[in-house]
Each structure stands twice: as C-alpha cells, then as structure tokens.
Scaffold this motif. Structure first.
Motif, PDB file in Angstrom:
ATOM      1  N   VAL A 191       0.808  -1.133  -0.023  1.00 11.31           N
ATOM      2  CA  VAL A 191       0.092   0.040  -0.131  1.00 11.31           C
ATOM      3  C   VAL A 191       0.941   1.338   0.169  1.00 11.31           C
ATOM      4  N   ALA A 192       1.318   1.602   1.349  1.00 10.10           N
ATOM      5  CA  ALA A 192       2.343   2.721   1.104  1.00 10.10           C
ATOM      6  C   ALA A 192       3.335   2.480   2.256  1.00 10.10           C
ATOM      7  N   GLY A 193       3.609   1.312   2.747  1.00  7.99           N
ATOM      8  CA  GLY A 193       4.667   0.844   3.348  1.00  7.99           C
ATOM      9  C   GLY A 193       4.598   1.600   4.714  1.00  7.99           C
ATOM     10  N   TYR A 194       5.683   2.066   5.315  1.00  2.86           N
ATOM     11  CA  TYR A 194       5.615   2.715   6.663  1.00  2.86           C
ATOM     12  C   TYR A 194       4.436   3.648   6.896  1.00  2.86           C
ATOM     13  N   MET A 195       4.251   4.394   5.935  1.00  2.79           N
ATOM     14  CA  MET A 195       3.320   5.798   6.318  1.00  2.79           C
ATOM     15  C   MET A 195       1.759   5.229   5.942  1.00  2.79           C
ATOM     16  N   THR A 196       1.579   3.768   5.624  1.00  3.02           N
ATOM     17  CA  THR A 196       0.328   3.632   5.145  1.00  3.02           C
ATOM     18  C   THR A 196      -0.880   4.290   6.003  1.00  3.02           C
ATOM     19  N   GLU A 197      -0.693   4.088   7.256  1.00  2.62           N
ATOM     20  CA  GLU A 197      -1.804   4.573   8.216  1.00  2.62           C
ATOM     21  C   GLU A 197      -1.709   6.187   8.414  1.00  2.62           C
ATOM     22  N   TYR A 198      -0.876   6.867   7.696  1.00  2.00           N
ATOM     23  CA  TYR A 198      -0.776   8.294   8.035  1.00  2.00           C
ATOM     24  C   TYR A 198      -1.503   9.228   6.988  1.00  2.00           C
ATOM     25  N   GLY A 199      -1.793  10.252   7.412  1.00  2.00           N
ATOM     26  CA  GLY A 199      -2.583  11.248   6.417  1.00  2.00           C
ATOM     27  C   GLY A 199      -2.536  12.537   7.069  1.00  2.00           C
ATOM     28  N   GLY A 200      -2.923  13.318   6.292  1.00  2.00           N
ATOM     29  CA  GLY A 200      -3.011  14.878   6.725  1.00  2.00           C
ATOM     30  C   GLY A 200      -1.553  15.468   7.027  1.00  2.00           C
ATOM     31  N   GLY A 201      -1.644  16.085   8.036  1.00  2.00           N
ATOM     32  CA  GLY A 201      -0.228  17.074   8.233  1.00  2.00           C
ATOM     33  C   GLY A 201       1.009  16.023   8.794  1.00  2.00           C
ATOM     34  N   ARG A 202       0.695  14.745   9.408  1.00  2.00           N
ATOM     35  CA  ARG A 202       1.547  13.855   9.616  1.00  2.00           C
ATOM     36  C   ARG A 202       2.396  13.511   8.608  1.00  2.00           C
ATOM     37  N   PHE A 203       1.432  12.889   7.342  1.00  2.00           N
ATOM     38  CA  PHE A 203       2.003  12.313   6.248  1.00  2.00           C
ATOM     39  C   PHE A 203       2.718  13.553   5.614  1.00  2.00           C
ATOM     40  N   ALA A 204       2.268  14.585   5.797  1.00  2.00           N
ATOM     41  CA  ALA A 204       3.117  15.777   5.149  1.00  2.00           C
ATOM     42  C   ALA A 204       4.370  15.815   5.592  1.00  2.00           C
ATOM     43  N   LEU A 205       4.440  15.503   6.826  1.00  2.00           N
ATOM     44  CA  LEU A 205       5.960  15.613   7.707  1.00  2.00           C
ATOM     45  C   LEU A 205       6.732  14.455   6.875  1.00  2.00           C
ATOM     46  N   TYR A 206       6.400  13.202   6.829  1.00  2.00           N
ATOM     47  CA  TYR A 206       7.063  12.340   6.054  1.00  2.00           C
ATOM     48  C   TYR A 206       7.512  12.752   4.642  1.00  2.00           C
ATOM     49  N   TYR A 207       6.521  13.628   3.971  1.00  2.00           N
ATOM     50  CA  TYR A 207       6.701  13.834   2.760  1.00  2.00           C
ATOM     51  C   TYR A 207       7.851  14.896   2.688  1.00  2.00           C
ATOM     52  N   VAL A 208       7.722  15.726   3.530  1.00  2.58           N
ATOM     53  CA  VAL A 208       8.673  17.002   3.659  1.00  2.58           C
ATOM     54  C   VAL A 208      10.030  16.194   4.059  1.00  2.58           C
ATOM     55  N   ALA A 209      10.153  15.282   5.000  1.00  4.95           N
ATOM     56  CA  ALA A 209      11.468  14.646   5.147  1.00  4.95           C
ATOM     57  C   ALA A 209      12.059  13.814   3.729  1.00  4.95           C
ATOM     58  N   GLU A 210      11.070  13.363   3.063  1.00  8.10           N
ATOM     59  CA  GLU A 210      11.565  12.611   1.864  1.00  8.10           C
ATOM     60  C   GLU A 210      12.143  13.609   1.058  1.00  8.10           C
ATOM     61  N   TYR A 211      11.467  14.788   0.743  1.00 10.10           N
ATOM     62  CA  TYR A 211      12.135  15.687  -0.128  1.00 10.10           C
ATOM     63  C   TYR A 211      13.524  16.527   0.342  1.00 10.10           C
ATOM     64  N   VAL A 212      13.576  16.706   1.698  1.00  7.97           N
ATOM     65  CA  VAL A 212      14.620  17.010   2.216  1.00  7.97           C
ATOM     66  C   VAL A 212      15.747  16.231   1.964  1.00  7.97           C
ATOM     67  N   HIS A 213      15.520  14.968   2.226  1.00  9.54           N
ATOM     68  CA  HIS A 213      16.625  13.758   1.891  1.00  9.54           C
ATOM     69  C   HIS A 213      17.002  13.987   0.464  1.00  9.54           C
ATOM     70  N   LEU A 214      15.988  14.120  -0.572  1.00  9.42           N
ATOM     71  CA  LEU A 214      16.287  14.187  -1.956  1.00  9.42           C
ATOM     72  C   LEU A 214      17.427  15.192  -2.037  1.00  9.42           C
ATOM     73  N   VAL A 215      16.949  16.573  -1.582  1.00 12.33           N
ATOM     74  CA  VAL A 215      17.875  17.667  -1.884  1.00 12.33           C
ATOM     75  C   VAL A 215      19.105  17.251  -1.137  1.00 12.33           C
ATOM     76  N   MET A 216      19.060  16.651   0.246  1.00 13.25           N
ATOM     77  CA  MET A 216      20.541  16.611   0.793  1.00 13.25           C
ATOM     78  C   MET A 216      21.209  15.746  -0.045  1.00 13.25           C
ATOM     79  N   ALA A 217      20.701  14.563  -0.339  1.00 13.01           N
ATOM     80  CA  ALA A 217      21.611  13.817  -1.075  1.00 13.01           C
ATOM     81  C   ALA A 217      22.255  14.396  -2.254  1.00 13.01           C
ATOM     82  N   GLY A 218      21.656  15.174  -3.019  1.00 15.64           N
ATOM     83  CA  GLY A 218      22.238  15.752  -4.031  1.00 15.64           C
ATOM     84  C   GLY A 218      23.348  16.861  -3.572  1.00 15.64           C
ATOM     85  N   ALA A 219      23.082  17.662  -2.376  1.00 14.33           N
ATOM     86  CA  ALA A 219      23.967  18.589  -1.785  1.00 14.33           C
ATOM     87  C   ALA A 219      25.270  17.845  -1.020  1.00 14.33           C
ATOM     88  N   MET A 220      25.053  16.673  -0.546  1.00 10.27           N
ATOM     89  CA  MET A 220      26.004  15.874   0.173  1.00 10.27           C
ATOM     90  C   MET A 220      26.887  15.260  -1.172  1.00 10.27           C
TER      91      MET A 220
END
Lengths: 347, 232
Positions: free
Chosen positions: A238-267
C-alpha cells in the motif's frame, strides 16, 4: 567552574551569537522552502519523462501545485488508527523531519566568510571537524522515524514497511560510510568544508569514481528512492511505513523525503563534485559560491529523478544480496586500494 | 550553557536507564535505552569528546539499537514469557545491584570528588579529535583495541555457527545446507519458481517438482485437472 572556552565539537564560528540565531532560522527556512521546489521539479520532470505536461493547472505553468498539495494535506483531518500507539505515532514523523532538516545545516555553501551587514558570516550552519560523522549520526536517527512510525501504526503493511526499512537502512549505511573512507583518507579530514577545499585541484569524482558510484547507489537506498523504494513499495505494501498516516503527519514524512532528496544532491556535490569550486581555475566572486553548490545539487537531483523515471523496483532479496555481496566488498576494496596508493605515493 | 545541558542530559540519562530495567514491555525498554544512549552522547559533548559522542549516536543508536528494536518488534510481546524471576534470583539480583551501586559510590567519593572545585584536567588543543583518538588506539592502547576487535570477531563467528541450520528444512530430510543454497536462495518468488522449474521450498534447491513431491510444494498440474474434470 572556569573552564577554558568551551568549543563544543570544535566549531569554526566567525559570528556573534545573534548572527548564529539568524543563520539557524535562515537555514531552516531555506531547507523548508526547498521542499516545494523539489516537489514541483520532480513532478514536472517525471511528467516530461512520461510524455505528459505534468502539473500545469494551479498558477502559471503549475508552479503553485506544491502549495495546493501542502495546503490540502495540512487542512485534512488528523486521524489515528485505533490500533496505533498514540505518542509514538505522533513523534515518529516529527523525528523523521527534524533529523532530515538538521543535516541541511552541515552543507558548506562557501569557503570564505561573506560580509553580511558588516559582519563576516560563514555560509554554513555548522563547520565541525567531524561534520561527516554528524551527517551519518543524523541519518541514523532518521531511521527511527521510519521504524517507529511503521511499528506504532498497528498495521501489518506499515509494520512490514518499517521492518524492511530497518534492514535496508542498516545494510546500506555500512556501504555508504565505507565508500567515503577513500576521500576521507585522501583529504585527511572529516570536516566537510575541509573536504571541499581539498578538491581545489581535482574533484574527488575523478580519483574516487568507484567510491562515488557506491556512495550514490547507497544513498539512493538510504533516502528510499527508486530502485530501492521498498519501504513504501506501493505495489505490495500500500504505502509501506506511512500507510496509516494522513494529513499533516503524512506531510511531515513527505517533507522529510524531499529534504532527503535535496540533501543527497548537496552531499554528493560537496563530497565528490567540489562543492563551491568551479573547474579550470575560474574564481568567481564570493556570492556565486552558493549558486554553484545549488546548481550541482540540482544536477544530482535531476539524475535521481531520471533514475526514478527509468528503473523498476528491485526485489527485496536482490536488494539485500546486492548490498552485502556487491556494494560492501567493493567499498572495502576501494578503501583498501586507496590506502595502499596513499601510502605508496606518500610525500 | 554547559550547566543547562548537563542538568537536562544527566537526569534524563538516569531516568532512561531506570526505564530500561523497570519497564515491562521490552519494546519500551529498548526505546528507553535509546534515550539513555542519546543523553550519554550529550554528556560526552560536555566532556570535550565530540568524536565519541557522534560515534555513540552512529554506532549504538544508529546500528545496534535499531537491531534491538527490529528483533523486539518481530518477536517481542508485551507479556513476560518467563513468568517473572524465581524468588531467590530476585533477592540475589537486589543484592548484586546494591553491591555494584555501593562500589561505584565508594569509588566516586574516594577518588574524583576531590576535583569538584578544581578546573578539571588540563587538555590539549586537539583533545578528543579523530586524529588523536586514532593515534592512541594504534599506539598506547593497541593491545586492548586488538583484543576487543578479536572478541567481536569471535562473537560474530559464534553467532553464525549458532544460527546455521544443521539439518534440512523438511521433516525427515537429513541434508546439510550447502553454501550454494545461500548464494541462490529459493522460495523468493523468482521467475524460475513461477514457471515451476524449481521447488520453492527453501533449502531444497533444484528439487524438480513432480506430483509426488512432499509437503510444501504447490499442487502439480495433474491435481488441477482432477478438480475441474468430472468427479469420480
């Protein structure tokens, strides 16, 4: 109780205390505002790869699409499954986001202190002598966000995603660290700005091409991107570890994922592409430096999105055997060969 | 600043350490240990040992404790499987605990309390840097360092020996697991298994599927013909 001036972690600060607070806020703000940019960039690029326009309805050329996404997520109801464990369920996305954003403070954007309002300011959050290790420490704390989030959801899909995540993050963290041993030995420092300065003659991607490859692949697994996005695996879990998350908490995971993406590039830009340095001895004025770093970051982010558009997911056993039987021996060999060459050519 | 950090991290370390012992649910006990290790890392920072602090977070919080959480999430339940310790064992554990506490208290009072009003030990400029720690590990503390790494190696080999399956998987199968089984594991849903070329039971590598294969093999094509054919 009068100890000698206490430098926690031997930090090269130029600034007065108020500038450090301002810098903290600015880094946080930049880190946060890079998220919608990365989101839009990825969706647009994926659209072009798949021969469709991508988001183009909200705002001019669809540029306000991420704002609409975020607004939708934040205004949704914050629900919690009955089987979940309350405080862990709430804490985990916060942990993931904070750990991801904190690494952003380590990226050095310029080698020389810039003059801002008459105060010399170093363009980084923290220039520690062990910056590289701090990066790994934060990324290992980030793993708890995934692990606890999946476990505390009280759902089997989340649980499976989290367990996969734990195994995957541990496995690839080893290769990721070992791959950097080569450049640490060559540069003789763990400080990120020190590593960049050492690349003034030649970027590390040339002498450390194997290390760069291993680091890139292991980073893809660490930040949970295709072809290693088994934590989410929407076709199986379904969506793995964030299956049960929705709304703002899901958004936090989403933010983390995109910060990771940018950080991977920056590192990657910092460690292998010479950070703020330009090739052929071009020496631009200081304010160009951050733009150079961001341009190199964007290059790597493009590559990662390209990979997402091109490659299918690997199977779980393939992921494990690739990590332990290919990447890890290769990374060890790379470190060994680099060490031998360094000793032989020792001045 | 130092005092504030100390009075946050110090009590947190003690409370979290108590939580490891007191909490009934093993999962929470492990999380408590994570909190304890994080507060210890903060205390290491105050002791001018940033390298040790970061390595503490990387190795213990990031790798070792993730494995603990992993195992606990998989096999640990909220119930106490052993039904609590035996009474004699309980009193013995109290005695040992009090004994250790007394030893530590006596040692602290006897030796380091004198330093409480002094400026502390004199430290060099690069105290606690990776370079200095590496140098010490490879010169002055070489023997303990090597002994510790050898101990870890022995533990790793022991774990592999204990975890290895000596016999085959199926009941009655008396076959050593070969190295080949681990290099090309079966039962992983590969295409070869999908078309029925291999028996997908782990450990029974390349056992070709025949209608009379033992437990664990999928129904062969002959059986399926019986189902949609006429009854007998």
């Amino acid at each position: 109780m009068s100890l000698t001036p206490a430098p926690i972690a031997e930090v090269g600060f130029y600034e007065p205390w108020w500038m450090q607070i301002v810098k903290t806020l600015v880094i946080f703000g930049i880190g946060f505002s890079l998220v919608p940019l990365a989101l839009l960039y990825e969706r647009k690029l994926l659209g072009r790869f798949q021969n469709r326009p991508g988001p183009n309805r909200v705002g001019p050329f669809g540029t306000l699409q991420p704002m609409a996404d975020i607004f939708k997520l934040v205004t949704k109801e914050q629900f919690k499954p009955r089987g979940s464990i309350g405080w862990l369920f709430i804490l985990s996305p916060l942990l993931a986001m904070v750990a991801a954003l904190a690494t952003f403070a380590l990226v050095p954007f310029s080698g020389r202190p810039q003059d801002i309002f008459g105060t010399p300011v170093g363009l980084y959050g923290l220039d520690s002598s062990i910056g590289l290790l701090i990066f790994f420490a934060f990324s290992s704390i980030g793993a708890y966000g995934v692990l606890l989030g999946g476990w505390s959801s009280g759902s089997k899909y989340s649980f499976l995603g989290a367990m996969r995540g734990a195994a995957q993050l541990i496995s690839y963290e080893v290769s990721q660290g070992l791959a950097l041993l080569g450049i640490v030995m060559t540069a003789g420092t763990l400080s990120l700005s020190g590593i960049v300065e050492h690349q003034s003659g030649m970027w590390f991607i040339l002498p450390q091409v194997v290390g760069a490859f291993i680091f890139f692949v292991a980073t893809l697994a660490e930040i949970n991107r295709t072809p290693f996005d088994l934590l989410e695996a929407d076709s199986e879990l379904v969506a793995g570890y964030m299956t049960e998350y929705g709304g703002g908490r899901f958004a936090l995971y989403y933010v983390a994922e995109y910060v990771h993406l940018v950080m991977a590039g920056a590192m990657f830009a910092t460690l292998f592409l010479g950070g703020w340095q330009l090739p052929f001895g071009i020496d631009p004025p200081g304010w160009i430096d951050p733009i150079v770093v961001l341009a190199k970051t964007a290059l790597i982010v493009t590559l990662i999105v390209w990979i997402r558009a091109s490659l299918p997911k690997v199977r779980y056993d393939q992921l494990m055997s690739f990590g332990w039987k290919v990447l890890l021996p290769l990374a060890t060999l790379n470190a060994l060969v680099t060490a031998v060459i360094l000793v032989v050519t020792d001045k | 600043m130092n005092e504030v950090l100390f009075f946050i991290a110090g009590p947190l370390a003690v409370i979290a350490a108590l939580g490891v012992v007191v909490l009934r649910n093993p999962f929470y006990a492990v999380l408590s240990l994570v909190a304890h290790l994080l507060s210890l890392a903060a205390l290491f920072l105050l002791l001018y040992a940033p390298f040790v602090a970061v390595v503490q977070v990387m190795v213990y919080v990031g790798a070792v404790m993730v494995l603990y959480v992993f195992v606990n999430a998989y096999v640990g339940g909220a119930t106490d499987a052993t039904g609590g310790p035996a009474p004699t064992l309980r009193w013995l554990s109290y005695a040992i605990g009090i004994g250790v506490l007394a030893t530590v208290v006596v040692a602290t009072l006897g030796s380091s309390l004198k330093a409480i009003d002094s400026d502390g030990a004199k430290i060099g400029a690069d105290f606690g840097s990776p370079g200095q720690i590496g140098e010490l590990l490879l010169t002055r503390f070489l023997l303990p360092f090597e002994a510790a790494s050898f101990l870890l190696l022995v533990a790793a080999v022991g774990a592999v020996v204990l975890a290895r399956r000596r016999r085959g998987v199926l009941p009655g199968e008396d076959r050593m697991i070969a190295a080949l089984d681990l290099l090309a594991p079966t039962g992983t849903g590969s295409m070869r298994e999908g078309v029925g070329a291999v028996n997908p039971v782990p450990g029974a590598l390349s056992a070709h599927i025949t209608p009379s294969t033992g437990a664990g093999s999928p129904p062969a094509s002959g059986t399926r013909g019986d189902i949609d054919g006429e009854d007998d």
